[in-house]
Design a protein around this motif. Structure first.
Motif, short mmCIF file in Angstrom:
data_model
loop_
_atom_site.label_atom_id
_atom_site.label_comp_id
_atom_site.label_asym_id
_atom_site.label_seq_id
_atom_site.Cartn_x
_atom_site.Cartn_y
_atom_site.Cartn_z
N ALA A 2 14.00 5.72 6.03
CA ALA A 2 14.18 4.29 6.30
C ALA A 2 12.86 3.63 6.67
O ALA A 2 11.93 4.27 7.16
N LEU A 3 12.82 2.34 6.42
CA LEU A 3 11.74 1.48 6.88
C LEU A 3 12.28 0.74 8.09
O LEU A 3 13.35 0.13 8.03
N ARG A 4 11.57 0.83 9.20
CA ARG A 4 11.99 0.14 10.43
C ARG A 4 11.04 -1.02 10.70
O ARG A 4 9.82 -0.86 10.65
N ILE A 5 11.62 -2.18 10.96
CA ILE A 5 10.89 -3.40 11.27
C ILE A 5 11.25 -3.77 12.70
O ILE A 5 12.43 -3.83 13.04
N GLU A 6 10.25 -4.04 13.52
CA GLU A 6 10.50 -4.46 14.90
C GLU A 6 9.67 -5.70 15.20
O GLU A 6 8.49 -5.75 14.89
N LEU B 235 15.91 -0.55 6.92
CA LEU B 235 16.26 -0.59 5.50
C LEU B 235 16.20 0.85 4.98
O LEU B 235 15.17 1.51 5.13
N ASN B 236 17.28 1.32 4.39
CA ASN B 236 17.29 2.66 3.84
C ASN B 236 16.32 2.74 2.67
O ASN B 236 16.20 1.80 1.88
N LEU B 237 15.63 3.87 2.57
CA LEU B 237 14.73 4.11 1.46
C LEU B 237 15.43 5.03 0.47
O LEU B 237 16.08 5.99 0.87
N VAL C 174 19.35 -11.86 7.63
CA VAL C 174 18.90 -10.55 8.11
C VAL C 174 20.04 -9.55 8.02
O VAL C 174 19.87 -8.43 7.53
N GLU C 175 21.21 -9.93 8.49
CA GLU C 175 22.36 -9.02 8.44
C GLU C 175 22.72 -8.64 7.01
O GLU C 175 23.08 -7.50 6.72
N GLY C 176 22.62 -9.60 6.10
CA GLY C 176 22.93 -9.32 4.71
C GLY C 176 21.94 -8.37 4.03
O GLY C 176 22.31 -7.59 3.17
N LEU C 177 20.68 -8.43 4.45
CA LEU C 177 19.65 -7.59 3.84
C LEU C 177 19.51 -6.23 4.51
O LEU C 177 19.10 -5.26 3.88
N ALA C 178 19.83 -6.15 5.80
CA ALA C 178 19.60 -4.93 6.58
C ALA C 178 20.70 -3.90 6.36
O ALA C 178 21.86 -4.24 6.12
N ASP C 179 20.30 -2.64 6.47
CA ASP C 179 21.30 -1.57 6.52
C ASP C 179 21.79 -1.39 7.96
O ASP C 179 22.94 -1.04 8.18
N ARG C 180 20.89 -1.64 8.92
CA ARG C 180 21.23 -1.62 10.34
C ARG C 180 20.31 -2.59 11.05
O ARG C 180 19.16 -2.74 10.65
N THR D 179 0.83 -1.22 0.00
CA THR D 179 0.00 0.00 0.00
C THR D 179 0.86 1.26 0.00
O THR D 179 0.38 2.32 -0.39
N LEU D 180 2.10 1.15 0.44
CA LEU D 180 2.99 2.32 0.50
C LEU D 180 3.65 2.62 -0.83
O LEU D 180 4.17 3.72 -1.03
N GLY D 181 3.67 1.65 -1.72
CA GLY D 181 4.32 1.86 -3.01
C GLY D 181 5.83 1.95 -2.91
O GLY D 181 6.46 2.68 -3.68
N LEU D 182 6.41 1.23 -1.97
CA LEU D 182 7.87 1.23 -1.83
C LEU D 182 8.52 0.49 -2.99
O LEU D 182 7.89 -0.36 -3.62
N PRO D 183 9.79 0.77 -3.24
CA PRO D 183 10.49 0.05 -4.30
C PRO D 183 10.49 -1.46 -4.04
O PRO D 183 10.52 -1.91 -2.89
#
Length: 143
Positions: free
Chosen positions: A83-87, A138-140, A115-121, A40-44
């Motif tokens: 960034a997109l933050r996932i918790e 994840l950086n946007l 997770v470490e390979g995909l995450a920016d932090r 719904t956000l239209g993120l890449p």
């Protein structure tokens, strides 16, 4: 005459928050709900795909390693401007995730490497007791 000033408040960042059962079904539902909300956000596509994999892994870990009978886990997503933050929060604060190398013939143990390979932090926050929150950012891309 008194004139009232109208103050425009910034619109809140889009967020999603849900409490789920610590079961394989709850983990699967976390991934499905996250994907639906992210679309719904239209993120890449790159961001959405990475987020889907990260949510799947963190939710599976919460359902497997963070499981406490009668207590759910929480999935929260926050889309900021940068960034997109996932918790993912569970109630096993004493059981912290460890980044390790799995044996080549092991059937599990590679999730946090993914997770470490995909995450920016990413990291872990504690509290309030007995909770822990594993978070990923994840950086946007900027337009």
């Amino acid at each position: 005459m008194n004139q009232k000033k109208t103050i425009e408040l910034p619109s809140p960042a889009p967020c999603f928050d849900v409490l789920l059962s610590p079961t394989p079904r709850g983990a699967r539902l976390a991934r499905l709900l996250a994907v639906d909300w992210l679309r719904t956000l239209g993120l890449p596509y790159r961001v959405t795909q990475a987020a889907e994999q990260i949510v799947a892994e963190l939710a599976a870990n919460a359902a497997t390693h963070g499981r406490v009978s009668g207590r759910g886990f929480r999935l929260a997503l926050l889309a900021g401007t940068d960034a997109l933050r996932i918790e993912v929060t569970d109630t096993r604060g004493e059981d912290l995730p460890l980044l390790s190398t799995a044996a080549p013939d092991a059937s599990s143990g590679r999730g946090l490497v993914l997770v470490e390979g995909l995450a920016d932090r990413w990291g872990v926050g504690l509290g309030p007791a007995p909770r822990k929150t594993v978070w990923v950012e994840l950086n946007l891309p900027r337009c």
